[in-house]
Design an enzyme around this catalytic site. Structure first.
Site, PDB file in Angstrom:
ATOM      1  N   VAL A   9       0.860  -1.173   0.000  1.00  0.00           N
ATOM      2  CA  VAL A   9       0.000   0.000   0.000  1.00  0.00           C
ATOM      3  C   VAL A   9       0.900   1.227   0.000  1.00  0.00           C
ATOM      4  CG1 VAL A   9      -1.993  -1.084   1.107  1.00  0.00           C
ATOM      5  CG2 VAL A   9      -0.175  -0.090   2.517  1.00  0.00           C
ATOM      6  N   SER A  10       0.355   2.365  -0.395  1.00  0.00           N
ATOM      7  CA  SER A  10       1.179   3.557  -0.592  1.00  0.00           C
ATOM      8  C   SER A  10       1.329   4.431   0.642  1.00  0.00           C
ATOM      9  CB  SER A  10       0.610   4.400  -1.740  1.00  0.00           C
ATOM     10  OG  SER A  10       0.545   3.653  -2.931  1.00  0.00           O
ATOM     11  N   THR A  11       0.316   4.456   1.511  1.00  0.00           N
ATOM     12  CA  THR A  11       0.340   5.350   2.669  1.00  0.00           C
ATOM     13  C   THR A  11       0.019   4.603   3.948  1.00  0.00           C
ATOM     14  OG1 THR A  11      -1.987   5.954   2.348  1.00  0.00           O
ATOM     15  CG2 THR A  11      -0.332   7.328   1.253  1.00  0.00           C
ATOM     16  N   GLN A  14      -3.462   3.274   4.953  1.00  0.00           N
ATOM     17  CA  GLN A  14      -4.008   2.129   4.235  1.00  0.00           C
ATOM     18  C   GLN A  14      -3.517   0.847   4.884  1.00  0.00           C
ATOM     19  OE1 GLN A  14      -2.365   3.308   0.360  1.00  0.00           O
ATOM     20  NE2 GLN A  14      -4.449   3.656  -0.374  1.00  0.00           N
TER      21      GLN A  14
END
Length: 204
Positions: A9-11, A14
């Site tokens: 996931v990017s952040t 999340q």
């Protein structure tokens, strides 16, 4: 078939929980043997993907036959990075299997076709890079810039520079690149800095 599950996931707000759950269900239905689950929170554009690097090491040592992801964008940082990693996986006989979208499975005709297309695109990209470098060097020379080897440059670092740049594109950290290629971390940084400076020359 032994496979590794990779979730990203990017952040930090999340979670990989949904990816992990869906991929475990998919692996169970497909009859895959899951050797482990690797998860990380990192933006796709970041160069350091430590957990992905661990999965790549498993693939390189033929400890797995496949890598399962929800989609190819969870694996590749960019189109070029995806091409490079798919080429390496193809060489090692390891399939990248996406739960949705395109499936790069070397055991299928579709996967073999994609491998061929990816190889052609990668060669095209390399040709473009070489052409840009030649153009940039010619332009720099015309403007009176001094080109060629400087005193004190190391033959080994120049020889390994293409491999260093490729590993950076694949997401390896500077430290892991230095360890794998038996270079100092400073030398790796110098190679990257030199490459970026050369690319900036082309923009003038």
């Amino acid at each position: 078939m032994k496979i590794a599950i990779y979730c990203r996931v990017s952040t930090s707000d999340q979670s990989c929980s949904r990816q992990e759950r869906d991929l475990l269900d998919y692996a169970h239905q497909a009859g895959y043997e899951v050797v482990g689950i690797w998860k990380e929170t990192v933006s796709g554009v970041k160069s350091q993907h430590q957990e992905r690097n661990k999965v790549m090491e498993l693939a390189q040592h033929r400890q797995i036959r496949g890598i399962l992801v929800t989609e190819l964008t969870r694996w590749g940082r960019s189109t070029l990075d995806l091409i490079y990693t798919l080429q390496d996986l193809s060489h090692w006989g390891v399939s990248l299997i996406a739960q949705t979208g395109i499936q790069f499975d070397l055991d299928t005709p579709q996967g073999k076709l994609i491998a061929s297309i990816m190889a052609s695109i990668a060669e095209f990209e390399r040709d473009l890079v070489r052409e840009r470098v030649r153009s940039g060097l010619a332009d720099a020379k015309a403007k009176g810039k001094i080109l060629g080897r400087r005193p004190g440059q190391r033959i080994k670092s120049d020889r390994l520079a293409p491999q260093v740049l490729k590993m950076v594109a694949q997401g390896y950290s500077y430290r892991s690149i230095a360890e794998k290629l038996h270079l100092s971390k400073t030398t790796v940084c110098v190679i990257i800095k030199r490459h970026r400076s050369l690319m900036n020359v082309e923009q003038f």
